[in-house]
Motif scaffolding. Structure first.
Motif, PDB file in Angstrom:
ATOM      1  N   TRP A 182       0.847  -1.200   0.000  1.00 34.87           N
ATOM      2  CA  TRP A 182       0.000   0.000   0.000  1.00 34.87           C
ATOM      3  C   TRP A 182       0.881   1.249   0.000  1.00 34.87           C
ATOM      4  O   TRP A 182       0.647   2.191  -0.752  1.00 34.87           O
ATOM      5  N   GLN A 183       1.907   1.245   0.845  1.00 32.19           N
ATOM      6  CA  GLN A 183       2.806   2.397   0.938  1.00 32.19           C
ATOM      7  C   GLN A 183       3.630   2.547  -0.346  1.00 32.19           C
ATOM      8  O   GLN A 183       3.854   3.668  -0.804  1.00 32.19           O
ATOM      9  N   GLN A 184       4.064   1.439  -0.938  1.00 33.20           N
ATOM     10  CA  GLN A 184       4.823   1.503  -2.186  1.00 33.20           C
ATOM     11  C   GLN A 184       3.966   2.079  -3.308  1.00 33.20           C
ATOM     12  O   GLN A 184       4.445   2.863  -4.123  1.00 33.20           O
ATOM     13  N   TRP A 185       2.699   1.672  -3.354  1.00 34.30           N
ATOM     14  CA  TRP A 185       1.801   2.218  -4.380  1.00 34.30           C
ATOM     15  C   TRP A 185       1.653   3.722  -4.211  1.00 34.30           C
ATOM     16  O   TRP A 185       1.589   4.458  -5.187  1.00 34.30           O
ATOM     17  N   LYS A 186       1.580   4.168  -2.968  1.00 33.21           N
ATOM     18  CA  LYS A 186       1.462   5.603  -2.701  1.00 33.21           C
ATOM     19  C   LYS A 186       2.712   6.325  -3.194  1.00 33.21           C
ATOM     20  O   LYS A 186       2.616   7.329  -3.900  1.00 33.21           O
ATOM     21  N   ASP A 187       3.884   5.808  -2.821  1.00 34.10           N
ATOM     22  CA  ASP A 187       5.140   6.444  -3.206  1.00 34.10           C
ATOM     23  C   ASP A 187       5.327   6.461  -4.723  1.00 34.10           C
ATOM     24  O   ASP A 187       5.849   7.426  -5.274  1.00 34.10           O
ATOM     25  N   ALA A 188       4.892   5.400  -5.403  1.00 36.92           N
ATOM     26  CA  ALA A 188       5.034   5.302  -6.855  1.00 36.92           C
ATOM     27  C   ALA A 188       3.872   5.971  -7.601  1.00 36.92           C
ATOM     28  O   ALA A 188       3.843   5.950  -8.828  1.00 36.92           O
ATOM     29  N   ARG A 189       2.944   6.521  -6.853  1.00 33.74           N
ATOM     30  CA  ARG A 189       1.742   7.118  -7.443  1.00 33.74           C
ATOM     31  C   ARG A 189       0.996   6.124  -8.343  1.00 33.74           C
ATOM     32  O   ARG A 189       0.516   6.473  -9.417  1.00 33.74           O
ATOM     33  N   ASN A 190       0.922   4.888  -7.861  1.00 32.64           N
ATOM     34  CA  ASN A 190       0.230   3.814  -8.568  1.00 32.64           C
ATOM     35  C   ASN A 190      -1.256   3.910  -8.226  1.00 32.64           C
ATOM     36  O   ASN A 190      -1.750   3.237  -7.321  1.00 32.64           O
ATOM     37  N   ILE A 191      -1.940   4.748  -8.956  1.00 31.57           N
ATOM     38  CA  ILE A 191      -3.344   5.049  -8.678  1.00 31.57           C
ATOM     39  C   ILE A 191      -4.229   3.826  -8.895  1.00 31.57           C
ATOM     40  O   ILE A 191      -5.161   3.588  -8.125  1.00 31.57           O
ATOM     41  N   GLU A 192      -3.922   3.026  -9.892  1.00 31.06           N
ATOM     42  CA  GLU A 192      -4.767   1.876 -10.204  1.00 31.06           C
ATOM     43  C   GLU A 192      -4.774   0.851  -9.066  1.00 31.06           C
ATOM     44  O   GLU A 192      -5.838   0.388  -8.647  1.00 31.06           O
ATOM     45  N   SER A 193      -3.597   0.506  -8.541  1.00 32.97           N
ATOM     46  CA  SER A 193      -3.536  -0.481  -7.452  1.00 32.97           C
ATOM     47  C   SER A 193      -4.207   0.059  -6.195  1.00 32.97           C
ATOM     48  O   SER A 193      -4.921  -0.660  -5.499  1.00 32.97           O
ATOM     49  N   ARG A 194      -3.977   1.325  -5.888  1.00 30.24           N
ATOM     50  CA  ARG A 194      -4.622   1.912  -4.707  1.00 30.24           C
ATOM     51  C   ARG A 194      -6.140   1.967  -4.888  1.00 30.24           C
ATOM     52  O   ARG A 194      -6.888   1.720  -3.947  1.00 30.24           O
TER      53      ARG A 194
END
Length: 153
Positions: free
Chosen positions: A52-64
């Motif tokens: 969850w935190q990695q998706w936030k840092d990578a701005r991975n909007i789809e996974s979040r």
């Protein structure tokens, strides 16, 4: 293409799975405190908070967005359970604007926990039913009788 600040719409079937997972989890004798079997689940809820935190840092909007859809389905399942059971819990209402900072805070403090555990805690903090998801202790195995004629190496 949807705007970057709005999650992509999910098929309705994807929203039903978290609700069914929670309903099956809580399908006991009416008590949310004593599930009859260990928790089994799949989907975004099994992902660790580190992801969850990695998706936030990578701005991975789809996974979040997919994780948030799962989280909202979890809340919907809670509300179905709380309404139909003997629990006195109130229905939980949490928009994405509420869930994101709560899940961010939980995952920052508990990086090795699963998103599911965060949603249980968040739902309870918002007035939801208390749910015991700790695995049941495995009873000790009975000692096996010694086998005659067995050769030890």
């Amino acid at each position: 293409m949807p705007p970057a600040d709005r999650p992509m719409p999910m098929p309705r079937a994807c929203l039903l799975f978290p609700a069914l997972t929670l309903a099956l989890l809580l399908a006991t004798d009416g008590s949310a405190q004593a599930p009859s079997r260990d928790v089994k689940l799949a989907g975004m809820g099994i992902r660790k908070c580190t992801e969850w935190q990695q998706w936030k840092d990578a701005r991975n909007i789809e996974s979040r967005a997919m994780a948030l859809e799962w989280a909202q389905g979890f809340i919907a399942g809670h509300n179905v359970y709380a309404r139909g059971g003997s629990a006195t819990a109130s229905p939980v209402v949490a928009s994405v604007a509420v869930l994101i900072p709560l899940l961010d805070a939980y995952c920052l403090k508990n990086p090795e926990q699963r998103i599911f555990a965060g949603m249980v805690e968040i739902t309870q903090s918002l007035g939801g039913a208390k749910v015991n998801v700790e695995p049941r202790a495995t009873p000790p195995r009975a000692p096996q009788p010694e086998q005659k004629g067995r050769l030890d190496s």
